[in-house]
Design an enzyme around this catalytic site. Structure first.
Site, PDB file in Angstrom:
ATOM      1  CD  GLU A 267     -44.910  49.285 -28.460  1.00 51.56           C
ATOM      2  OE1 GLU A 267     -45.042  50.174 -29.324  1.00 51.56           O
ATOM      3  OE2 GLU A 267     -45.650  49.204 -27.452  1.00 51.56           O
ATOM      4  CD  GLN A 268     -48.916  50.833 -32.626  1.00 50.10           C
ATOM      5  OE1 GLN A 268     -49.370  50.724 -33.763  1.00 50.10           O
ATOM      6  NE2 GLN A 268     -49.501  51.571 -31.707  1.00 50.10           N
TER       7      GLN A 268
ATOM      8  NE  ARG B   8     -46.773  59.253 -21.124  1.00 43.70           N
ATOM      9  CZ  ARG B   8     -47.917  58.824 -20.585  1.00 43.70           C
ATOM     10  NH1 ARG B   8     -48.608  59.601 -19.775  1.00 43.70           N
ATOM     11  NH2 ARG B   8     -48.362  57.614 -20.848  1.00 43.70           N
TER      12      ARG B   8
ATOM     13  CE1 TYR C 205     -44.957  66.857 -14.235  1.00 47.89           C
ATOM     14  CE2 TYR C 205     -47.029  68.085 -14.312  1.00 47.89           C
ATOM     15  CZ  TYR C 205     -46.234  67.035 -14.752  1.00 47.89           C
ATOM     16  OH  TYR C 205     -46.708  66.173 -15.713  1.00 47.89           O
TER      17      TYR C 205
ATOM     18  CG  ASP D  68     -55.481  55.974 -21.757  1.00 45.72           C
ATOM     19  OD1 ASP D  68     -55.952  56.207 -20.631  1.00 45.72           O
ATOM     20  OD2 ASP D  68     -54.619  56.702 -22.292  1.00 45.72           O
TER      21      ASP D  68
END
Length: 418
Positions: free
Chosen positions: A32-33, A106, A215, A305
């Site tokens: 993880e950067q 998220r 939402y 992605d």
């Protein structure tokens, strides 16, 4: 399977991949950067295809604790405020698909997956670490990090997003595709909204060259609001000319957004005006996948992605990354020869690429439909009124993900020969 797999990227796709492999006894080292694990962004939607995976991973209770479960998707005209159509969620989603439709922040999904990976105990965390390059060897992959350190593993998973370094080396340098759309995002407390806008509903407002979706998240205590308009950063939409295209967010001005969606009906304006602050990012993607080679080659695979970036018009970005991870876990589970990573990744790629391409294509098409003008807009509105749920539902999507093919069961003698 004491064969370490390198996972580049600690977002939702990377954590889901580490979890899916750990459940099959495969250790991973996760790069993880950032200096600390976490997730930026605001809300996301998880259809039954995604909540099905969380259920399979034993995470339904954790989801229940942090998500909201809307009763309906309501589509409205952004200018007039009239209803165009609706799709029942809630109990109807459970009845149709056996799983709920959820909306959540998220960061909450990221934390949920992070905790699950930690509990499995087979992942080594490497913070402040970013892959610079990799090389395949006869029996593994060697990865060089930005700080010069070397890592070795039996396979490499590129979960490093739209601007993936793993993708650039695997498939060659390929520029991303600018959509010409900008997304404003914000969060607002439910208590700060008019009563009429606090209902547990996903609302989509459609207008010429724009749409807005909001939402509930965090059990309904907050609402996530996303407005997508046509434009360019620095040209009347926040940021500065030449803003970093890889930046996730830029400062945004509410009056820029209000001007872009004008004329908006009273309910939509009330929602926009209630949001205390906005950030902004440019939407970019790539053409739909053209073959399994874009998912995996040899001992290296791309997920999420990095392989198939999505425009947010089908609400499937996180879901497809999780589907990729779940499918890879199933491929490992079903495999008769567990350590043959080139073969495992080839089966994974063949299973996933066509579905991911289909979702990419539907997302792009939805963007054109959402932002339609003139006769196309009139035809869209008429079709929604006449067809209702048949037009808004997606059984082909929500009944997924498809299972990878199981190999034939071999007799003991054939297994010994293999």
């Amino acid at each position: 399977m004491n064969q370490q797999v390198i996972v580049a990227g600690g977002g939702i796709g990377g954590l889901a991949s580490a979890l899916a492999l750990a459940r099959q006894g495969v250790p991973t080292v996760l790069l993880e950067q950032a200096a600390a694990f976490g997730e930026v962004g605001a809300g996301l939607q998880l259809g039954p295809n995604a909540t099905r995976l969380l259920s399979d991973w034993g995470l339904s209770d954790a989801l229940e604790a942090c998500a909201a479960f809307p009763e309906v998707l309501r589509v409205r005209d952004a200018h007039r405020g009239t209803d165009l159509g609706q799709l029942r969620l809630g109990a109807m989603a459970l009845a149709r698909y056996g799983q709920p439709y959820a909306t959540l922040h998220r960061a909450d999904l990221h934390a949920l997956l992070f905790n699950a990976v930690q509990q499995q105990g087979l992942t080594e965390w490497r913070l402040d670490s970013r892959l610079a390059s990799f090389a395949e060897t006869p029996d593994g992959v060697s990865a060089t990090l930005d700080d010069g350190n070397l890592l070795t593993g039996k396979a490499l998973l590129g979960c490093d997003g739209l601007w993936s370094r793993v993708r650039s080396q695997l498939l060659g340098a390929q520029g991303v595709r600018a959509s010409g759309h900008l997304a404003y995002r914000g969060m607002v407390r439910a208590g700060d909204l008019p009563l009429a806008l606090r209902a547990p509903v996903v609302t989509a407002w459609l207008g010429p060259r724009m749409h807005v979706v909001h939402y509930p998240v965090r059990g309904g205590e907050w609402f996530n609001v996303v407005a997508v308009v046509h434009g360019v950063l620095g040209q009347g939409h926040g940021g500065e000319p030449g803003s970093d295209p890889q930046g996730w967010s830029h400062e945004a001005r509410a009056n820029d957004l209000q001007r872009a969606i004008s004329p908006a009906c009273a309910d939509l304006l009330a929602m926009i005006e209630a949001v205390p602050g906005w950030t902004l990012w440019a939407l970019n993607d790539r053409p739909a996948m053209a073959g399994a080679h874009e998912h995996a080659q040899g001992r290296v695979a791309l997920l999420g992605d990095a392989a198939h970036p999505l425009r947010p018009y089908l609400a499937q970005g996180a879901a497809m990354a999780m589907e990729d991870a779940w499918t890879l876990g199933r491929v490992v589970e079903f495999a008769q020869k567990k350590g043959d990573w080139p073969r495992l990744l080839a089966v994974f790629a063949q299973t996933r690429w066509q579905r991911n391409a289909q979702v990419q294509q539907h997302s792009q098409r939805n963007g054109r439909i959402f932002h339609a003008t003139g006769l196309v807009r009139w035809g869209r509105n008429t079709a929604m009124r006449l067809l209702g749920e048949r037009l808004l539902d997606n059984p082909w999507l929500y009944n997924g993900p498809p299972e990878p093919e199981r190999p034939p069961v071999l007799s003991p003698r054939a297994r010994r020969a293999a």
